[in-house]
Design an enzyme around this catalytic site. Structure first.
Site, PDB file in Angstrom:
ATOM      1  N   LYS A 225     -12.781 -16.721  35.515  1.00 43.17           N
ATOM      2  CA  LYS A 225     -11.857 -16.151  34.931  1.00 43.17           C
ATOM      3  C   LYS A 225     -10.609 -15.453  36.038  1.00 43.17           C
ATOM      4  O   LYS A 225     -11.462 -14.889  37.034  1.00 43.17           O
ATOM      5  CB  LYS A 225     -12.297 -15.179  33.478  1.00 43.17           C
ATOM      6  CG  LYS A 225     -10.858 -15.167  33.246  1.00 43.17           C
ATOM      7  CD  LYS A 225     -11.983 -13.195  32.251  1.00 43.17           C
ATOM      8  CE  LYS A 225     -10.864 -12.867  30.941  1.00 43.17           C
ATOM      9  NZ  LYS A 225     -11.557 -11.992  29.647  1.00 43.17           N
TER      10      LYS A 225
ATOM     11  N   HIS B 184      -7.965 -13.557  35.320  1.00 45.40           N
ATOM     12  CA  HIS B 184      -7.554 -12.664  34.753  1.00 45.40           C
ATOM     13  C   HIS B 184      -8.805 -11.253  34.408  1.00 45.40           C
ATOM     14  O   HIS B 184      -9.572 -11.643  33.811  1.00 45.40           O
ATOM     15  CB  HIS B 184      -6.639 -12.478  33.761  1.00 45.40           C
ATOM     16  CG  HIS B 184      -7.142 -13.290  32.900  1.00 45.40           C
ATOM     17  ND1 HIS B 184      -7.059 -14.735  32.711  1.00 45.40           N
ATOM     18  CD2 HIS B 184      -7.497 -13.078  31.267  1.00 45.40           C
ATOM     19  CE1 HIS B 184      -7.844 -15.340  31.211  1.00 45.40           C
ATOM     20  NE2 HIS B 184      -7.728 -13.672  30.689  1.00 45.40           N
TER      21      HIS B 184
END
Length: 223
Positions: free
Chosen positions: A109, A111
């Site tokens: 991921k 973010h």
């Protein structure tokens, strides 16, 4: 070998839920097997709760394996690690303990908190991996890489069933190869030998399956 009660219960449960079935099945290897184990059929809340209890029992049978975090490799390992730590935390006996857990994303991921690990941090901790089965060992080796890159130590692996079956190019099973190559324990809730013993104990239609299982083990069984 002596079957523990949790092993008998697990085999009975797996047969009743259609997870462990008998007949003639063509495996990915091309071998024709008299049985098939499909952990994907543990697909209800009740079955998931039970499988966690059996994993917890197998873990508790090996007090020599010391660990801090239970890790579930994506994807099948994710519900398994969650239900296992719940079972450990609610065991209601001397085996009860509160354990951290985590799992990985297939894609990191970029973010929010970022990264590929969800749950407890791995760094500096001893990690116990839980998965359904080990066939070629690819998924477990990927987990090893994730754990090492995170600065953690692999304490061992727990799976539902050890097929005790040699590979195409080896007289050893995938589990034996991992144990020997990496010097770590792999614990199975049950082995193929346990299943054969259970079938023989039950007799009747189930007992009749034991002969085919034994024949398969003689032909393809690991050392």
């Amino acid at each position: 070998m002596v079957l523990e009660q949790y092993q008998r219960d697990f085999i009975s449960f797996a047969i009743a839920d259609g997870v462990l079935s008998f007949g003639e099945f063509t495996l990915k290897s091309g071998r024709k097997s008299p049985y098939f184990f499909n952990a994907g059929k543990f697909n209800s809340g009740a079955s998931l709760a039970k499988i966690g209890q059996y994993y917890a029992a197998a873990i508790s049978s090996r007090p020599d394996i010391e660990f801090d975090v239970v890790f579930g490799p994506a994807y099948k390992g994710i519900p398994l690690c969650a239900t296992t730590v719940i079972a450990l935390a609610t065991a209601g006996n001397e085996s009860q303990r509160d354990v951290l857990y985590s799992f990985n994303r297939k894609e990191a991921k970029d973010h929010g908190e970022g990264g590929s690990i969800v749950g407890a941090a791995l760094k500096g901790r001893r990690i116990l991996v839980v998965d359904d089965v080990i066939t070629a060992g690819t998924a477990i080796r990927e987990s090893m890489d994730i754990i090492r890159e995170a600065g953690a130590t692999l304490a061992g692996v727990v799976v539902a069933i050890d097929r005790q079956e040699k590979g195409r190019d080896s007289s050893l099973s995938a589990i034996q190869e991992i144990e020997r190559q990496h010097g770590m324990p792999v614990v199975a809730v049950v082995t193929l030998g346990n299943v054969v013993e259970y079938l023989q104990e039950q007799g009747g239609e189930l007992g009749a399956m034991a002969g085919a299982m034994e024949a398969y083990r003689r032909e393809y069984g690991a050392e």
